[in-house]
Design a protein around this motif. Structure first.
Motif, PDB file in Angstrom:
ATOM      1  N   UNK A  59      43.864 -30.466  -9.670  1.00 50.56           N
ATOM      2  CA  UNK A  59      42.502 -30.054  -9.747  1.00 50.56           C
ATOM      3  C   UNK A  59      42.070 -29.189  -8.759  1.00 50.56           C
ATOM      4  N   UNK A  60      42.402 -29.594  -7.513  1.00 49.76           N
ATOM      5  CA  UNK A  60      41.924 -28.940  -6.179  1.00 49.76           C
ATOM      6  C   UNK A  60      42.410 -27.356  -6.123  1.00 49.76           C
ATOM      7  N   UNK A 180      36.251 -18.251 -19.206  1.00 49.79           N
ATOM      8  CA  UNK A 180      37.527 -18.191 -18.247  1.00 49.79           C
ATOM      9  C   UNK A 180      37.724 -19.688 -17.758  1.00 49.79           C
ATOM     10  N   UNK A 181      37.025 -20.819 -17.875  1.00 44.98           N
ATOM     11  CA  UNK A 181      37.489 -22.008 -17.412  1.00 44.98           C
ATOM     12  C   UNK A 181      38.394 -22.636 -18.184  1.00 44.98           C
ATOM     13  N   UNK A 182      38.605 -22.435 -19.496  1.00 47.21           N
ATOM     14  CA  UNK A 182      39.795 -23.155 -20.230  1.00 47.21           C
ATOM     15  C   UNK A 182      41.219 -22.278 -19.800  1.00 47.21           C
ATOM     16  N   UNK A 183      40.898 -21.013 -19.719  1.00 45.03           N
ATOM     17  CA  UNK A 183      41.899 -19.964 -19.571  1.00 45.03           C
ATOM     18  C   UNK A 183      42.683 -20.448 -18.185  1.00 45.03           C
ATOM     19  N   UNK A 184      41.850 -20.593 -17.124  1.00 45.30           N
ATOM     20  CA  UNK A 184      42.347 -21.021 -15.891  1.00 45.30           C
ATOM     21  C   UNK A 184      43.087 -22.318 -15.831  1.00 45.30           C
ATOM     22  N   UNK A 185      42.586 -23.230 -16.580  1.00 47.90           N
ATOM     23  CA  UNK A 185      43.472 -24.659 -16.705  1.00 47.90           C
ATOM     24  C   UNK A 185      44.801 -24.309 -17.440  1.00 47.90           C
ATOM     25  N   UNK A 186      44.895 -23.530 -18.467  1.00 44.85           N
ATOM     26  CA  UNK A 186      46.050 -23.318 -19.135  1.00 44.85           C
ATOM     27  C   UNK A 186      46.948 -22.826 -18.429  1.00 44.85           C
ATOM     28  N   UNK A 220      50.044 -37.290 -19.648  1.00 46.94           N
ATOM     29  CA  UNK A 220      49.728 -36.162 -18.442  1.00 46.94           C
ATOM     30  C   UNK A 220      48.816 -35.108 -19.232  1.00 46.94           C
ATOM     31  N   UNK A 221      49.345 -34.989 -20.624  1.00 48.73           N
ATOM     32  CA  UNK A 221      48.394 -33.986 -21.394  1.00 48.73           C
ATOM     33  C   UNK A 221      46.819 -34.464 -21.409  1.00 48.73           C
ATOM     34  N   UNK A 222      46.776 -35.746 -21.706  1.00 43.78           N
ATOM     35  CA  UNK A 222      45.549 -36.004 -21.715  1.00 43.78           C
ATOM     36  C   UNK A 222      44.512 -36.064 -20.597  1.00 43.78           C
ATOM     37  N   UNK A 223      45.340 -36.480 -19.431  1.00 43.01           N
ATOM     38  CA  UNK A 223      44.776 -36.158 -17.750  1.00 43.01           C
ATOM     39  C   UNK A 223      44.317 -34.845 -17.923  1.00 43.01           C
ATOM     40  N   UNK A 224      45.136 -33.627 -18.319  1.00 39.21           N
ATOM     41  CA  UNK A 224      44.771 -32.346 -18.135  1.00 39.21           C
ATOM     42  C   UNK A 224      43.449 -31.840 -18.899  1.00 39.21           C
ATOM     43  N   UNK A 225      43.451 -32.314 -20.375  1.00 41.14           N
ATOM     44  CA  UNK A 225      42.318 -32.228 -21.080  1.00 41.14           C
ATOM     45  C   UNK A 225      41.109 -32.888 -20.510  1.00 41.14           C
ATOM     46  N   UNK A 226      41.214 -33.958 -20.088  1.00 44.06           N
ATOM     47  CA  UNK A 226      40.254 -34.950 -19.321  1.00 44.06           C
ATOM     48  C   UNK A 226      39.386 -33.862 -18.303  1.00 44.06           C
ATOM     49  N   UNK A 231      35.616 -30.625 -15.187  1.00 44.73           N
ATOM     50  CA  UNK A 231      35.577 -29.715 -14.667  1.00 44.73           C
ATOM     51  C   UNK A 231      34.532 -28.403 -15.146  1.00 44.73           C
ATOM     52  N   UNK A 232      34.769 -28.297 -16.613  1.00 41.72           N
ATOM     53  CA  UNK A 232      33.971 -27.114 -17.283  1.00 41.72           C
ATOM     54  C   UNK A 232      32.613 -27.752 -17.243  1.00 41.72           C
ATOM     55  N   UNK A 233      32.303 -28.867 -17.629  1.00 46.26           N
ATOM     56  CA  UNK A 233      30.964 -29.450 -17.570  1.00 46.26           C
ATOM     57  C   UNK A 233      30.238 -29.360 -16.326  1.00 46.26           C
TER      58      UNK A 233
END
Length: 253
Positions: A59-60, A180-186, A220-226, A231-233
């Motif tokens: 996250x950081x 861009x928020x979703x893009x940066x996480x992927x 871990x995928x669920x952690x990433x999505x959450x 972060x997006x919100x």
């Protein structure tokens, strides 16, 4: 400004039911683990300190890459809108950043940099062109009549920026952030999966894949999505509040 994309509870429950039925039909935790098993495994992981260290690590770094790109994109767009030569100079760079596949960036970056901060760099490169292009477009669409009026009345430049540029550019900035928020996480997590920095979520995903540990992979995928949604919100809420404050200033309230 804010568009509502409501997710209905019944739709979520429907797809969870489909997931559960598919898991029961396959009857193999390696191929498809059940939702209940994933939640149980996530609960087990959440009780360990290593889980929270990995989540905070990822996250950081992704957040750092996003905020650095947002600040740099706004600054570069402001300079490029003022000087055409700078705009022409940056055009090939931004085109390359948008066009080159993420995997190529990651492999090249691994040659030059350590894997520890790889996700910061990749997130930065994915977000920067989106912010830059949208903010530059917003600046160039600012009402010229208002600018001419400000020039006639000799309004200080700081007031022109505050009361004319910022309120009119904020919708473009909001759109850029939402895209861009979703893009940066992927891209950031993909960089961690390939680079495998120690103590990251990407490393845990790679380990789960190698050992065919499907419950861990889904957890871990669920952690990433959450984390991505959270972060997006937070970011969009912050941008929305700034936009509302700018609109209030423009209206003189």
């Amino acid at each position: 400004m804010r568009e509502r994309h409501e997710i209905r509870l019944w739709a979520v429950l429907f797809w969870i039911a489909v997931w559960q039925l598919a898991s029961m039909r396959l009857d193999s935790d390696i191929l498809l683990v059940s939702p209940f098993r994933v939640l149980c495994r996530l609960g087990e992981l959440a009780l360990t300190a290593a889980f929270w260290r990995a989540a905070c690590f990822t996250l950081s770094r992704i957040a750092s890459g996003f905020f650095l790109a947002a600040a740099s994109g706004v600054l570069l767009a402001a300079v490029a809108s003022r000087y055409s030569r700078i705009r022409e100079l940056l055009a090939p760079v931004m085109l390359a950043a948008r066009s080159v596949p993420v995997a190529s960036f990651i492999i090249l970056a691994l040659i030059w940099f350590s894997s520890e901060n790889l996700s910061v760099l990749i997130s930065f490169l994915m977000v920067l062109p989106v912010i830059y292009v949208n903010v530059l477009g917003g600046i160039r669409c600012v009402d010229r009549q208002l600018l001419e009026m400000a020039q006639v009345f000799r309004v200080p430049k700081i007031r022109v920026v505050r009361y004319i540029y910022v309120p009119q550019v904020m919708p473009y900035f909001y759109t850029a952030c939402s895209v861009s928020l979703g893009m940066c996480w992927k891209a950031g997590v993909a960089a961690e999966v390939i680079g495998m920095p120690k103590g990251s979520v990407g490393e845990r995903l790679q380990q789960a894949k190698v050992y065919l540990d499907t419950p861990d992979l889904f957890a871990w995928t669920l952690v990433i999505v959450t984390a991505s949604l959270f972060f997006e919100k937070i970011v969009l809420l912050l941008v929305d509040k700034i936009a509302r404050a700018c609109s209030a200033m423009r209206a003189g309230r």
